[in-house]
Design a protein around this motif. Structure first.
Motif, PDB file in Angstrom:
ATOM      1  N   THR A   1       0.842  -1.187   0.000  1.00 17.32           N
ATOM      2  CA  THR A   1       0.000   0.000   0.000  1.00 17.32           C
ATOM      3  C   THR A   1       0.886   1.250   0.000  1.00 17.32           C
ATOM      4  OG1 THR A   1      -0.087   0.083   2.409  1.00 17.32           O
ATOM      5  CG2 THR A   1      -1.760  -1.255   1.282  1.00 17.32           C
ATOM      6  N   PRO A   2       0.320   2.419  -0.305  1.00 19.01           N
ATOM      7  CA  PRO A   2       1.121   3.645  -0.242  1.00 19.01           C
ATOM      8  C   PRO A   2       1.746   3.885   1.132  1.00 19.01           C
ATOM      9  CG  PRO A   2      -0.901   4.042  -1.448  1.00 19.01           C
ATOM     10  CD  PRO A   2      -1.015   2.666  -0.887  1.00 19.01           C
ATOM     11  N   GLU A   3       1.016   3.507   2.200  1.00 22.88           N
ATOM     12  CA  GLU A   3       1.580   3.678   3.535  1.00 22.88           C
ATOM     13  C   GLU A   3       2.795   2.773   3.736  1.00 22.88           C
ATOM     14  OE1 GLU A   3      -1.534   3.145   2.821  1.00 22.88           O
ATOM     15  OE2 GLU A   3      -2.475   5.077   3.303  1.00 22.88           O
ATOM     16  N   ASP A   4       2.685   1.518   3.234  1.00 27.17           N
ATOM     17  CA  ASP A   4       3.832   0.600   3.338  1.00 27.17           C
ATOM     18  C   ASP A   4       5.030   1.133   2.562  1.00 27.17           C
ATOM     19  OD1 ASP A   4       2.287  -1.100   4.864  1.00 27.17           O
ATOM     20  OD2 ASP A   4       1.638  -2.289   3.134  1.00 27.17           O
ATOM     21  N   ILE A   5       4.756   1.684   1.403  1.00 26.38           N
ATOM     22  CA  ILE A   5       5.858   2.209   0.580  1.00 26.38           C
ATOM     23  C   ILE A   5       6.518   3.391   1.282  1.00 26.38           C
ATOM     24  CG2 ILE A   5       6.394   3.330  -1.616  1.00 26.38           C
ATOM     25  CD1 ILE A   5       4.234   1.633  -2.910  1.00 26.38           C
ATOM     26  N   ASP A   6       5.705   4.209   1.988  1.00 24.18           N
ATOM     27  CA  ASP A   6       6.291   5.315   2.757  1.00 24.18           C
ATOM     28  C   ASP A   6       7.218   4.785   3.846  1.00 24.18           C
ATOM     29  OD1 ASP A   6       4.998   7.188   1.238  1.00 24.18           O
ATOM     30  OD2 ASP A   6       3.269   7.346   2.581  1.00 24.18           O
ATOM     31  N   GLN A   7       6.779   3.722   4.534  1.00 28.56           N
ATOM     32  CA  GLN A   7       7.625   3.125   5.567  1.00 28.56           C
ATOM     33  C   GLN A   7       8.901   2.538   4.968  1.00 28.56           C
ATOM     34  OE1 GLN A   7       5.238   0.321   7.727  1.00 28.56           O
ATOM     35  NE2 GLN A   7       3.953   1.888   8.692  1.00 28.56           N
TER      36      GLN A   7
END
Length: 222
Positions: free
Chosen positions: A136-142
């Motif tokens: 997800t975009p949040e995972d990619i940010d992490q």
């Protein structure tokens, strides 16, 4: 025949000589008219036939409206034509440069392809697509934050002392023979402490212990 009759005859002959080219021209025009008449009739019939095909789509009012719009848009048409001329001039000026630049670009891309650079770029894009489909975009940010942290660690490991320590540490597994290891009790530890290598190893462990103690004092966590 008197002289007056001769003069009249001469004038008539002169007039006849002047009129004769006009008569010949008239005959030629008449012949041309006769030759063109079938062609003109055929062209007129074709024109009528073509107009009948578009009669349902185009009316006289439409043509008049188009003419009015063209007249009203004369300035815009002139501006468009001027811009078109500028574009043509630009392309004409740019053409010699493109002739010399495009082959160089093609050769450069061919060299990248032969060295596998383009294939690596395409593989990297494929990896990015797989990552985008999996996380997800949040995972990619992490993941991005983690990569930034790893870059910082890599920068620290670029220190010559750190690199030398890691190189030496990486050689240890190859120099250890676990089959020769035996259980050692307290007395064995005391006896082994007389070995120079053991004492050096204990010294290294003490330095590492001190450094880790400083990490705790500074509020860092392992």
């Amino acid at each position: 025949m008197n002289s007056n009759d001769e003069k009249i005859i001469q004038k008539l002959e002169s007039l006849e000589a002047q009129i004769d080219p006009l008569v010949q021209s008239a005959k030629s025009l008449n012949e041309l008219k006769e030759d063109l008449k079938p062609l003109l009739n055929q062209a007129f019939k074709m024109l009528i036939s073509e107009l009948e095909d578009v009669e349902s789509s185009v009316q006289l009012e439409d043509i008049l409206f188009l003419v009015k719009r063209l007249l009203r848009s004369t300035r815009n048409l002139n501006y468009s034509l001027n811009q078109l001329e500028n574009i043509i001039d630009f392309i004409t000026t740019l053409e010699p440069l493109l002739k010399s630049t495009v082959p160089q670009v093609i050769n450069y891309l061919d060299d990248l392809e032969q060295r596998g650079v383009i294939r690596i770029i395409l593989s990297f894009l494929d990896i990015q697509a797989k990552i985008a489909a999996t996380y997800t975009p949040e995972d990619i940010d992490q993941i991005g934050d983690g990569i930034v942290t790893l870059v910082g660690l890599t920068q620290k490991l670029s220190n010559p002392k750190a690199a030398a320590f890691l190189n030496k540490f990486a050689e240890l597994p190859a120099s250890i023979d676990l089959e020769k290891s035996k259980p050692v009790g307290p007395y064995g530890v005391i006896r082994a402490s007389f070995n120079k290598d053991v004492r050096n190893g204990l010294g290294i462990i003490m330095e590492l212990t001190k450094a880790m103690g400083k990490m705790k004092n500074n509020g860092d966590s392992i």
